[in-house]
Write an enzyme that holds these catalytic residues in place. Structure first.
Site, PDB file in Angstrom:
ATOM      1  N   LYS A   1      -2.920   6.380  -6.484  1.00  8.25           N
ATOM      2  CA  LYS A   1      -1.786   7.308  -6.444  1.00  8.25           C
ATOM      3  C   LYS A   1      -1.345   7.649  -7.867  1.00  8.25           C
ATOM      4  O   LYS A   1      -1.426   6.793  -8.758  1.00  8.25           O
ATOM      5  CB  LYS A   1      -0.600   6.636  -5.745  1.00  8.25           C
TER       6      LYS A   1
ATOM      7  N   ARG B   1      -3.765   4.312   8.670  1.00 11.69           N
ATOM      8  CA  ARG B   1      -4.427   4.636   9.933  1.00 11.69           C
ATOM      9  C   ARG B   1      -5.677   3.786  10.142  1.00 11.69           C
ATOM     10  O   ARG B   1      -6.048   3.490  11.263  1.00 11.69           O
ATOM     11  CB  ARG B   1      -4.750   6.147   9.961  1.00 11.69           C
TER      12      ARG B   1
HETATM   13  N1  BES Z   1       2.011   5.009   2.578  1.00  9.23           N
HETATM   14  C1  BES Z   1       1.569   6.327   2.358  1.00  9.23           C
HETATM   15  C2  BES Z   1       2.489   7.384   2.938  1.00  9.23           C
HETATM   16  C3  BES Z   1       3.894   7.462   2.386  1.00  9.23           C
HETATM   17  C4  BES Z   1       4.176   8.323   1.337  1.00  9.23           C
HETATM   18  C5  BES Z   1       4.916   6.745   2.936  1.00  9.23           C
HETATM   19  C6  BES Z   1       5.447   8.435   0.871  1.00  9.23           C
HETATM   20  C7  BES Z   1       6.204   6.843   2.452  1.00  9.23           C
HETATM   21  C8  BES Z   1       6.471   7.693   1.426  1.00  9.23           C
HETATM   22  C9  BES Z   1       0.177   6.530   2.981  1.00  9.23           C
HETATM   23  O1  BES Z   1      -0.638   5.427   3.004  1.00  9.23           O
HETATM   24  C10 BES Z   1      -0.510   7.575   2.180  1.00  9.23           C
HETATM   25  O2  BES Z   1      -0.804   7.314   1.052  1.00  9.23           O
HETATM   26  N2  BES Z   1      -0.750   8.731   2.772  1.00  9.23           N
HETATM   27  C11 BES Z   1      -1.390   9.810   2.102  1.00  9.23           C
HETATM   28  C12 BES Z   1      -2.385  10.407   3.038  1.00  9.23           C
HETATM   29  C13 BES Z   1      -3.349  11.368   2.385  1.00  9.23           C
HETATM   30  C14 BES Z   1      -4.302  10.630   1.473  1.00  9.23           C
HETATM   31  C15 BES Z   1      -4.098  12.094   3.462  1.00  9.23           C
HETATM   32  C16 BES Z   1      -0.309  10.814   1.710  1.00  9.23           C
HETATM   33  O3  BES Z   1       0.660  10.940   2.451  1.00  9.23           O
HETATM   34  O4  BES Z   1      -0.436  11.417   0.672  1.00  9.23           O
HETATM   35 MN    MN Z   2      -1.800   5.263   1.199  1.00  9.57          MN
END
Ligand code: BES
Ligand code: MN
Ligand code: ZN
Length: 461
Positions: free
Chosen positions: A240, A314
């Site tokens: 990230k 997921r």
């Molecule tokens: N834990 C995150 C989602 C999240 C983001 C929760 C902000 C709370 C606040 C999840 O694991 C994630 O990283 N999702 C990605 C998915 C993408 C790679 C398709 C996202 O939301 O960017």
């Molecule tokens: Mn994630």
């Protein structure tokens, strides 16, 4: 906070609620009065805020004791019963009083909490409801404690220990599977995500059988709750960006909500069978991390083509949803901080709910409104399945063209591929992971949707 139904002493802050008030505290002949303004036309949502504002203002002037009359919180336009109102009052007072102080030095004159609330004008039935609300809030606040804890102090192993602590002395059986046990169950989806971390992945199983063994409510089929327990989400090799990584210690908020819902169900001795399942991993980077392009054979036998290691929630939930089958559940609800896309779609005021069951959806939405764990339905048509068809494996863990569109739905439709023989709803709580300004709640974790899950289990037949 202590709640009591006696007469307050002179040292209590007396609350006066009226649309003609302006928010102010007036001191007259030794008695402090909080004149609190409410709206001419009150709604249930505004009532939640009003109750919390009482506590926020009292804390603002360091009033340790607060007194008000139950009747002052009855509004014509709000169609709820008196016991429902009592429960709401009991809950909201404690939610507003909460702060996460574990890592703060105790100030000389102590932390600034309301110590005691005096509520007059409540019948004994309402008093009971208020105290029930107080108990509910206790578990919500413990959920917030777990979620707020920094990632270094909240590993899968610690989360597992906390799940045992949460139900200590209660008839809840907690079993924790380590990586060895998961390997023999072929839970490769969970194991793959956790492999990049030095912390051992865990699968937490909490079992509560509150039904008398003979009584056959649907032959005792349990409600199964599944909570995402990513104790820190760095994104993995698809790291990230720094702005997006902070707060990712709270990526186990679904798991902590399930843990303390289990505790609440047991504490309230519900005559239901309820199971909690929490796959817990740290999504980290190392020479062992799972990679984009890897294809994982999940516990179900279906394969997952990893296109992005940051869509890890997921992946671990896939195995947990497969494991859920062994309980022959009447319904499974999973709770996860799954997608940033849910936040983009809805803002920060409600979680997203996905299900093919209209009746279940309506029930959860209604319970959401009544408890303050708001939920809004998003679509999950089977047509969306086209975009998670894999090239190498059965399903891709993100949109197969890496499109940013409809991200919350692609998370949900992926999970749906692992559902077999039970009713199911998925709640994406990413929008409600943390509080927002103006809610009269401490910054940080919210403990959603413990209240809604508990009420659902109470009412589910
Ligand atoms: N834990 C995150 C989602 C999240 C983001 C929760 C902000 C709370 C606040 C999840 O694991 C994630 O990283 N999702 C990605 C998915 C993408 C790679 C398709 C996202 O939301 O960017
Ligand atoms: Mn994630
Ligand atoms: Zn995550």
């Amino acid at each position: 906070m202590k709640i009591n139904f006696k007469k307050p002493g002179k040292d209590a802050l007396v609350v006066n609620i009226n649309p003609k008030n302006k928010d102010e505290i007036v001191k007259e002949s030794g008695i402090k009065t909080l004149f609190l303004k409410c709206e001419e036309e009150m709604t249930l949502r505004k009532l939640f805020l009003l109750i919390r504002k009482i506590v926020a203002m009292a804390k603002g002037v360091k009033a340790e004791k607060v007194a008000f009359d139950f009747a002052d919180l009855k509004f014509k336009g709000i169609k709820i019963s008196e016991t429902e109102l009592g429960e709401i009052i009991g809950t909201q007072l404690d939610l507003a009083n909460y702060e996460f102080t574990d890592y703060k030095t105790l100030p000389k004159d102590g932390f600034n909490f309301v110590e005691e609330v005096f509520i007059s004008g409540a019948t004994s039935e309402i008093e009971k409801a208020i105290l029930k609300g107080h108990t509910i809030a206790g578990e919500v606040n413990k959920t917030r404690n777990l979620s707020n804890t920094p990632g270094g102090d909240m590993t899968p192993k610690i989360l597992a220990a906390k799940s045992k602590e949460a139900v200590k002395g209660m008839p809840v059986k907690v079993t924790v599977l380590g990586e060895k046990e998961m390997a023999s169950l072929k839970m490769n989806a969970i194991l793959s995500v956790g492999r990049g971390s030095d912390e051992e992945s865990k699968f937490i199983i909490m079992e509560y059988f509150g039904l008398p063994t003979q009584a056959g409510r649907k032959k005792g089929r349990p409600v199964v709750l599944v909570g995402k327990g990513v104790t820190f989400d760095s994104g993995g090799l698809n790291l990230k960006p720094s702005g997006a990584m902070s707060g990712m210690n709270m990526d186990m908020s679904g798991g902590s909500a399930v843990i303390h819902t289990m505790a609440l169900v047991a504490k309230m001795k519900l005559k239901k069978n309820v199971i909690g399942l929490i796959p817990s991993v740290e999504n980290f980077i190392s020479g062992k991390s799972y990679r984009p392009g890897d294809v994982i054979r999940s516990m179900s036998g279906k394969t997952i083509e990893v296109l992005n290691t940051d869509a890890e929630g997921r992946v671990i939930l896939a195995d947990a949803l497969t494991y859920a089958q062994k309980y022959n559940p009447s319904v499974v609800i999973d709770v996860a901080t799954l997608t940033g896309a849910a936040v983009v779609a809805l803002g920060e005021r409600m979680s997203a709910i996905f299900t093919d069951d209209d009746e279940l959806c309506l029930m959860l939405e209604k319970i959401g409104d009544l408890t303050g764990d708001y939920m809004w339905r998003l679509p999950m048509w089977e047509e969306y399945e086209n975009e998670i068809k894999g090239t190498l494996g059965d399903y891709t863990n993100i949109h197969n063209k890496d499109s940013r569109y409809g991200g919350a739905t692609y998370g949900a439709i992926f999970l749906k591929q692992f559902i077999k023989d039970y009713k199911w709803a998925h709640i994406d709580i990413a929008p409600r992971m943390t509080s927002m300004a103006g809610e009269y709640l401490a910054g940080g974790a919210l403990g959603t949707p413990v209240r809604a899950l508990f009420k659902f289990i109470e009412e589910e037949k």
